[in-house]
Design a protein around this motif. Structure first.
Motif, PDB file in Angstrom:
ATOM      1  N   GLN A 166       0.837  -1.208   0.000  1.00 39.07           N
ATOM      2  CA  GLN A 166       0.000   0.000   0.000  1.00 39.07           C
ATOM      3  C   GLN A 166       0.872   1.258   0.000  1.00 39.07           C
ATOM      4  OE1 GLN A 166      -3.523   0.498   0.138  1.00 39.07           O
ATOM      5  NE2 GLN A 166      -3.725  -1.659  -0.383  1.00 39.07           N
ATOM      6  N   MET A 167       1.873   1.268   0.869  1.00 41.55           N
ATOM      7  CA  MET A 167       2.697   2.464   1.010  1.00 41.55           C
ATOM      8  C   MET A 167       3.581   2.690  -0.205  1.00 41.55           C
ATOM      9  SD  MET A 167       3.673   2.168   5.053  1.00 41.55           S
ATOM     10  CE  MET A 167       4.511   3.749   5.014  1.00 41.55           C
ATOM     11  N   VAL A 168       4.314   1.648  -0.582  1.00 39.24           N
ATOM     12  CA  VAL A 168       5.215   1.763  -1.736  1.00 39.24           C
ATOM     13  C   VAL A 168       4.413   1.964  -3.011  1.00 39.24           C
ATOM     14  CG1 VAL A 168       6.895   0.521  -3.151  1.00 39.24           C
ATOM     15  CG2 VAL A 168       7.047   0.419  -0.660  1.00 39.24           C
ATOM     16  N   GLY A 169       3.294   1.243  -3.136  1.00 38.86           N
ATOM     17  CA  GLY A 169       2.460   1.344  -4.328  1.00 38.86           C
ATOM     18  C   GLY A 169       1.939   2.751  -4.550  1.00 38.86           C
ATOM     19  N   PHE A 170       1.384   3.337  -3.500  1.00 36.37           N
ATOM     20  CA  PHE A 170       0.874   4.704  -3.621  1.00 36.37           C
ATOM     21  C   PHE A 170       2.009   5.704  -3.850  1.00 36.37           C
ATOM     22  CE2 PHE A 170      -3.313   3.635  -1.510  1.00 36.37           C
ATOM     23  CZ  PHE A 170      -4.100   4.123  -2.550  1.00 36.37           C
ATOM     24  N   ALA A 171       3.136   5.480  -3.181  1.00 40.86           N
ATOM     25  CA  ALA A 171       4.267   6.402  -3.327  1.00 40.86           C
ATOM     26  C   ALA A 171       4.757   6.462  -4.771  1.00 40.86           C
ATOM     27  CB  ALA A 171       5.402   5.967  -2.396  1.00 40.86           C
ATOM     28  N   ALA A 211       8.513  10.133  -0.150  1.00 38.53           N
ATOM     29  CA  ALA A 211       8.947   9.864   1.225  1.00 38.53           C
ATOM     30  C   ALA A 211       7.761   9.830   2.176  1.00 38.53           C
ATOM     31  CB  ALA A 211       9.952  10.918   1.671  1.00 38.53           C
ATOM     32  N   ALA A 212       6.839  10.781   2.009  1.00 39.64           N
ATOM     33  CA  ALA A 212       5.694  10.871   2.920  1.00 39.64           C
ATOM     34  C   ALA A 212       4.821   9.620   2.861  1.00 39.64           C
ATOM     35  CB  ALA A 212       4.866  12.103   2.585  1.00 39.64           C
ATOM     36  N   LEU A 213       4.623   9.097   1.655  1.00 38.41           N
ATOM     37  CA  LEU A 213       3.789   7.911   1.476  1.00 38.41           C
ATOM     38  C   LEU A 213       4.575   6.623   1.675  1.00 38.41           C
ATOM     39  CD1 LEU A 213       1.892   9.149  -1.694  1.00 38.41           C
ATOM     40  CD2 LEU A 213       0.794   8.612   0.482  1.00 38.41           C
ATOM     41  N   GLY A 214       5.819   6.597   1.210  1.00 34.16           N
ATOM     42  CA  GLY A 214       6.599   5.367   1.235  1.00 34.16           C
ATOM     43  C   GLY A 214       7.216   5.036   2.572  1.00 34.16           C
ATOM     44  N   ILE A 215       7.529   6.072   3.368  1.00 31.43           N
ATOM     45  CA  ILE A 215       8.139   5.831   4.675  1.00 31.43           C
ATOM     46  C   ILE A 215       7.256   6.377   5.794  1.00 31.43           C
ATOM     47  CG2 ILE A 215      10.225   6.144   6.074  1.00 31.43           C
ATOM     48  CD1 ILE A 215      11.812   6.526   3.581  1.00 31.43           C
ATOM     49  N   GLY A 216       6.340   7.263   5.427  1.00 31.39           N
ATOM     50  CA  GLY A 216       5.417   7.831   6.421  1.00 31.39           C
ATOM     51  C   GLY A 216       4.174   6.987   6.564  1.00 31.39           C
ATOM     52  N   THR A 217       3.142   7.307   5.769  1.00 30.61           N
ATOM     53  CA  THR A 217       1.906   6.530   5.815  1.00 30.61           C
ATOM     54  C   THR A 217       1.077   6.744   4.562  1.00 30.61           C
ATOM     55  OG1 THR A 217      -0.211   6.238   6.970  1.00 30.61           O
ATOM     56  CG2 THR A 217       0.804   8.408   7.116  1.00 30.61           C
ATOM     57  N   SER A 218       0.484   5.675   4.056  1.00 24.33           N
ATOM     58  CA  SER A 218      -0.409   5.777   2.895  1.00 24.33           C
ATOM     59  C   SER A 218      -1.767   6.334   3.299  1.00 24.33           C
ATOM     60  CB  SER A 218      -0.587   4.400   2.249  1.00 24.33           C
ATOM     61  OG  SER A 218      -1.063   3.453   3.179  1.00 24.33           O
ATOM     62  N   MET A 219      -1.967   6.560   4.599  1.00 23.89           N
ATOM     63  CA  MET A 219      -3.215   7.142   5.081  1.00 23.89           C
ATOM     64  C   MET A 219      -3.443   8.541   4.493  1.00 23.89           C
ATOM     65  SD  MET A 219      -4.501   7.398   9.051  1.00 23.89           S
ATOM     66  CE  MET A 219      -3.832   5.768   9.419  1.00 23.89           C
ATOM     67  N   LEU A 220      -2.368   9.155   4.016  1.00 24.38           N
ATOM     68  CA  LEU A 220      -2.478  10.472   3.384  1.00 24.38           C
ATOM     69  C   LEU A 220      -3.365  10.429   2.142  1.00 24.38           C
ATOM     70  CD1 LEU A 220       1.284  11.535   3.636  1.00 24.38           C
ATOM     71  CD2 LEU A 220      -0.632  12.489   4.960  1.00 24.38           C
ATOM     72  N   THR A 256       6.169  -0.205   5.513  1.00 23.98           N
ATOM     73  CA  THR A 256       7.482   0.432   5.444  1.00 23.98           C
ATOM     74  C   THR A 256       7.518   1.719   6.256  1.00 23.98           C
ATOM     75  OG1 THR A 256       6.791   1.495   3.362  1.00 23.98           O
ATOM     76  CG2 THR A 256       8.089  -0.524   3.177  1.00 23.98           C
ATOM     77  N   SER A 257       6.527   1.942   7.095  1.00 25.96           N
ATOM     78  CA  SER A 257       6.470   3.151   7.917  1.00 25.96           C
ATOM     79  C   SER A 257       7.647   3.175   8.884  1.00 25.96           C
ATOM     80  CB  SER A 257       5.157   3.194   8.707  1.00 25.96           C
ATOM     81  OG  SER A 257       5.092   4.364   9.500  1.00 25.96           O
ATOM     82  N   GLY A 258       8.536   4.122   8.685  1.00 26.00           N
ATOM     83  CA  GLY A 258       9.729   4.213   9.511  1.00 26.00           C
ATOM     84  C   GLY A 258      10.621   2.992   9.379  1.00 26.00           C
ATOM     85  N   LEU A 259      10.352   2.177   8.353  1.00 31.76           N
ATOM     86  CA  LEU A 259      11.061   0.908   8.118  1.00 31.76           C
ATOM     87  C   LEU A 259      10.927  -0.062   9.302  1.00 31.76           C
ATOM     88  CD1 LEU A 259      14.345   2.190   6.419  1.00 31.76           C
ATOM     89  CD2 LEU A 259      12.205   1.475   5.335  1.00 31.76           C
ATOM     90  N   VAL A 260       9.879   0.141  10.107  1.00 32.86           N
ATOM     91  CA  VAL A 260       9.669  -0.717  11.277  1.00 32.86           C
ATOM     92  C   VAL A 260       9.381  -2.156  10.856  1.00 32.86           C
ATOM     93  CG1 VAL A 260       8.220  -1.159  13.295  1.00 32.86           C
ATOM     94  CG2 VAL A 260       8.885   1.186  12.728  1.00 32.86           C
ATOM     95  N   GLY A 261       8.566  -2.325   9.804  1.00 28.58           N
ATOM     96  CA  GLY A 261       8.258  -3.671   9.334  1.00 28.58           C
ATOM     97  C   GLY A 261       9.506  -4.436   8.935  1.00 28.58           C
ATOM     98  N   GLN A 262      10.463  -3.728   8.346  1.00 30.65           N
ATOM     99  CA  GLN A 262      11.690  -4.378   7.899  1.00 30.65           C
ATOM    100  C   GLN A 262      12.647  -4.629   9.075  1.00 30.65           C
ATOM    101  OE1 GLN A 262      10.146  -1.641   6.164  1.00 30.65           O
ATOM    102  NE2 GLN A 262       9.228  -3.421   5.154  1.00 30.65           N
TER     103      GLN A 262
END
Length: 336
Positions: A208-213, A226-235, A278-284
């Motif tokens: 979701q995040m990378v796709g939207f970014a 950066a906002a969507l890919g590392i921040g949040t796709s909620m934007l 990928t939010s804050g790369l926490v998942g990784q």
């Protein structure tokens, strides 16, 4: 009664409790449990006892952090915010993250009703807030905790039995939850999602995040990337409301790579990383924590968390633009 509730700042609505309160709970989780786990993991890898102890302390204070976060999110008066520390702590002790959330939520709302209604407010308000929080934690916390963990266990068991189908279902639902104005992180932690089910959830959220970014790069540029890919796709929520079709590319990307995660690479994660994408790369970071810090794991994550979803999302979105199903500006975000 309705006027009294409004005057006291108590808004009985699904939006208030399922979106606002849960979102602030997620902030409390990130400020304690999640960041604490990252710090502790770093300390363990670097053999720094100072970081290990710091991270463990942050994790141990999850309950109070949730209590304060929920109270702040519900715009509670100061006495209630400070008292919610106790409600959250009791809830976490007796019912885990879900218990902390429920105890904080109910104690804060009931505390609002008595706030500044007597001349002994400095005693009455904190007493009522703490008493309600502890009572809820004592009687309902364990039940809620066991119930949610049972749901998580069922999901993990089903994913192990049917990794193809359940991998897709988990990835899609958790990915949509991440983009929606609710907290996928809070959901994953409350049901204690782990193993390959958590790995699939991470794929869906990352997609979701990378796709939207990537799909919206022409509209949002590097800052949006950066906002969507590392921040949040909620934007993208306001844009999803206007054109729900923009959800299709990242959702399909998550569905495509989820089976690879559950059946080919057997990727795992823990509850703290499952709903973060990928939010804050926490998942990784949490994937590394569970599976080990290996170059092979890094390459797999780059493939199924980043590169793969990026290619599929961009390709599908471009095709949908040619079909006029997505128009220029449909994914433009407000970056303040």
């Amino acid at each position: 009664m309705k006027q009294f509730f409004l005057r006291k700042g108590v808004n009985l609505s699904v939006k208030t409790y399922a979106i606002t309160a849960l979102s602030y709970m997620a902030l409390g989780l990130f400020s304690s449990l999640i960041i604490g786990l990252i710090i502790r993991t770093a300390g363990e890898q670097l053999n720094w006892l100072f970081f290990v102890e710091m991270g463990q302390l942050a994790m141990d204070l999850m309950g109070p952090a949730i209590g304060v976060a929920v109270a702040y999110g519900l715009k509670a008066p100061p006495l209630i915010v400070f008292s919610a520390v106790i409600s959250g702590a009791a809830g976490a002790e007796l019912g885990g993250p879900a218990g902390a959330f429920l105890a904080a939520l109910l104690s804060v709302e009931i505390g609002k009703l008595v706030s500044k209604e007597t001349k002994l407010d400095i005693i009455v308000t904190p007493f009522v807030t703490i008493a309600v929080g502890y009572t809820i934690a004592y009687f309902l916390g364990p039940i809620i905790d066991v119930g949610l963990i049972s749901i998580g266990d069922a999901i993990m068991w089903a994913t192990e039995q049917q990794p193809f189908i359940m991998g897709i279902i988990v990835a899609v639902l958790m990915g949509l939850a991440l983009t929606a104005p609710i907290s996928s992180a809070a959901i994953a932690i409350m049901i204690e999602l782990e193993g390959i089910a958590a790995g699939a959830a991470t794929v869906g959220c990352a997609a979701q995040m990378v796709g939207f970014a990537v799909s919206s790069y022409r509209e949002n540029g590097v800052s949006g990337l950066a906002a969507l890919g590392i921040g949040t796709s909620m934007l993208q929520v306001p844009n999803v409301v206007k054109n729900p079709l923009i959800l299709v590319p990242p959702t399909i990307a998550g569905a495509v790579f989820a089976p690879l995660s559950t059946m080919v690479f057997l990727m795992e994660n823990n509850a703290s990383g499952a709903g973060m994408g990928t939010s804050g790369l926490v998942g990784q970071i949490m994937t590394f924590s569970v599976m080990g810090f290996h170059l092979q794991i890094l390459f797999i994550m780059l493939l199924i968390h980043v590169a793969g979803p990026a290619v599929i999302s961009l390709s599908l979105s471009e095709w949908m633009r040619k079909k006029k199903w997505i128009k220029l500006g449909d994914m433009k975000i407000d970056q303040g």
